[in-house]
Design an enzyme around this catalytic site. Structure first.
Site, short mmCIF file in Angstrom:
data_model
loop_
_atom_site.label_atom_id
_atom_site.label_comp_id
_atom_site.label_asym_id
_atom_site.label_seq_id
_atom_site.Cartn_x
_atom_site.Cartn_y
_atom_site.Cartn_z
N ASP A 141 0.89 -1.25 0.07
CA ASP A 141 0.10 -0.04 -0.19
C ASP A 141 0.90 1.18 0.06
O ASP A 141 0.34 2.45 0.54
CB ASP A 141 -0.89 0.11 1.24
CG ASP A 141 -1.99 0.87 1.14
OD1 ASP A 141 -2.64 1.23 2.20
OD2 ASP A 141 -2.31 1.57 0.07
N LYS A 144 2.92 3.72 -5.46
CA LYS A 144 2.57 2.63 -6.57
C LYS A 144 3.66 2.01 -7.35
O LYS A 144 3.44 0.80 -7.91
CB LYS A 144 1.08 2.96 -7.27
CG LYS A 144 0.16 3.60 -6.37
CD LYS A 144 -0.10 2.77 -5.10
CE LYS A 144 -0.67 3.55 -4.01
NZ LYS A 144 -0.70 2.71 -2.67
N ASP A 169 -3.16 -2.96 -2.55
CA ASP A 169 -4.21 -1.97 -2.69
C ASP A 169 -4.06 -1.13 -3.84
O ASP A 169 -2.87 -1.04 -4.30
CB ASP A 169 -4.19 -1.01 -1.20
CG ASP A 169 -5.31 -0.15 -1.10
OD1 ASP A 169 -5.17 0.91 -0.68
OD2 ASP A 169 -6.33 -0.54 -1.91
N ASN A 170 -5.08 -0.43 -4.28
CA ASN A 170 -5.02 0.50 -5.39
C ASN A 170 -4.61 0.10 -6.82
O ASN A 170 -3.95 0.84 -7.48
CB ASN A 170 -4.16 1.78 -4.98
CG ASN A 170 -4.45 2.34 -3.57
OD1 ASN A 170 -3.53 2.07 -2.64
ND2 ASN A 170 -5.63 2.78 -3.35
N GLU A 199 -11.21 4.19 -1.24
CA GLU A 199 -11.74 4.73 0.14
C GLU A 199 -12.53 5.74 0.05
O GLU A 199 -12.10 6.87 -0.60
CB GLU A 199 -10.60 4.66 1.21
CG GLU A 199 -9.40 5.60 0.74
CD GLU A 199 -8.36 4.88 -0.24
OE1 GLU A 199 -8.77 4.12 -0.76
OE2 GLU A 199 -7.06 5.17 -0.25
O1 77L Z 1 0.05 7.08 -2.63
C1 77L Z 1 -0.88 6.36 -1.77
N1 77L Z 1 -0.13 5.53 -0.83
C2 77L Z 1 1.38 5.62 -0.59
C3 77L Z 1 1.62 6.90 -0.03
O2 77L Z 1 1.26 6.61 1.42
C4 77L Z 1 -2.30 6.15 -2.08
C5 77L Z 1 -2.99 7.20 -2.71
C6 77L Z 1 -4.42 7.17 -2.89
C7 77L Z 1 -4.92 8.11 -3.81
C8 77L Z 1 -4.49 9.40 -3.74
C9 77L Z 1 -5.20 10.41 -4.59
C10 77L Z 1 -6.37 10.08 -5.61
F1 77L Z 1 -7.07 10.93 -5.95
C11 77L Z 1 -6.68 8.81 -5.44
C12 77L Z 1 -5.98 7.75 -4.67
C13 77L Z 1 -4.95 6.10 -2.34
C14 77L Z 1 -4.44 5.21 -1.98
O3 77L Z 1 -5.21 4.11 -1.08
C15 77L Z 1 -2.97 5.14 -1.59
O4 77L Z 1 -2.34 4.14 -0.70
MG MG Z 2 -4.04 2.67 -0.66
#
Ligand code: 77L
Ligand code: MG
Length: 214
Positions: A141, A144, A169-170, A199
């Protein structure tokens, strides 16, 4: 010089959640992110999928890449059997400082070891620094573009065993195209996609569960 979003999230936890009660910490963060400020925790919908994977696996040794504020750290650690250990790696010192306090508020310090630094440097040191043999479970997580290089590093360092489960995740939003391409086409993994949502939103996202075949 005001507070940061992670600091405001921590303040909500310390104000509203019950000390030593992981479920109330989780509920407080989810409420904060739905009603006050969105934050990039795995969240309640994907979090339930995470819970079911961890519960089914009952891991003795687990690794989390990307702690952020410690929300998924608390979700995972609260389900671990006594004597098991979750190591969580966080590159950003400000995030790590908040996460340490969230994990402490939940009363989970005994099960969690938070390590600050770049995953690419820390993964090769897992065995010598933390006495890890192999991981039963890995939650990806973090950045990316680090999912694929760090997965290859885990393989090369002998930290995966037949049956180790990787949960990422993601994989849709923000997306991890190179990781998905590799893991879904590798004969060394059996993968399955769990469709969900980003989320606290209606945007599609999901988790990719991959079993290492050895
Ligand atoms: O960068 C991420 N994690 C690593 C740094 O801690 C991360 C970003 C997003 C996200 C952000 C901005 C948006 F517009 C959409 C998604 C979501 C997540 O679940 C994530 O883990
Ligand atoms: Mg995430």
């Amino acid at each position: 010089t005001g507070s940061t979003r992670p600091q405001r999230l921590l303040r909500a936890v310390q104000k509203k959640a019950t000390q030593g009660d992981p479920q109330s910490v989780i509920a407080t963060i989810d409420h904060f992110c739905r009603h006050s400020e969105w934050a990039m925790n795995v969240g309640d919908e994907k979090g339930s999928i995470l819970d079911s994977v961890v519960t089914e696996l009952n891991p003795s040794s687990a690794l989390e890449l990307g702690t952020y504020c410690g929300y998924s750290t608390v979700r995972i650690a609260r389900l671990l059997p006594p004597g098991s250990k979750l190591i969580t790696l966080e590159f950003n010192p400000a995030y790590a400082a908040v996460a340490r306090q969230v994990i402490a508020w939940a009363g989970l310090n005994d099960k969690v070891q938070l390590v600050e630094g770049p995953s690419g440097d820390l993964i090769p040191q897992m065995k010598e620094l933390f006495g890890v043999q192999t991981f039963d479970f890995v939650f990806l997580d973090h950045w990316k573009d680090r999912y694929l290089p760090d997965t290859k590093l885990l393989e090369e360092c002998g930290l995966l065993r037949k049956g180790t489960v990787l949960l990422a995740d993601n994989v849709i939003c923000p997306g991890t195209p190179e990781y998905l391409e590799y893991i879904r086409n590798s004969s060394r993994y059996e993968s399955r996609y769990f469709k969900s949502h980003l989320e606290y939103t209606k945007v599609e996202d999901g988790l990719e569960k991959s079993v290492f075949l050895g």
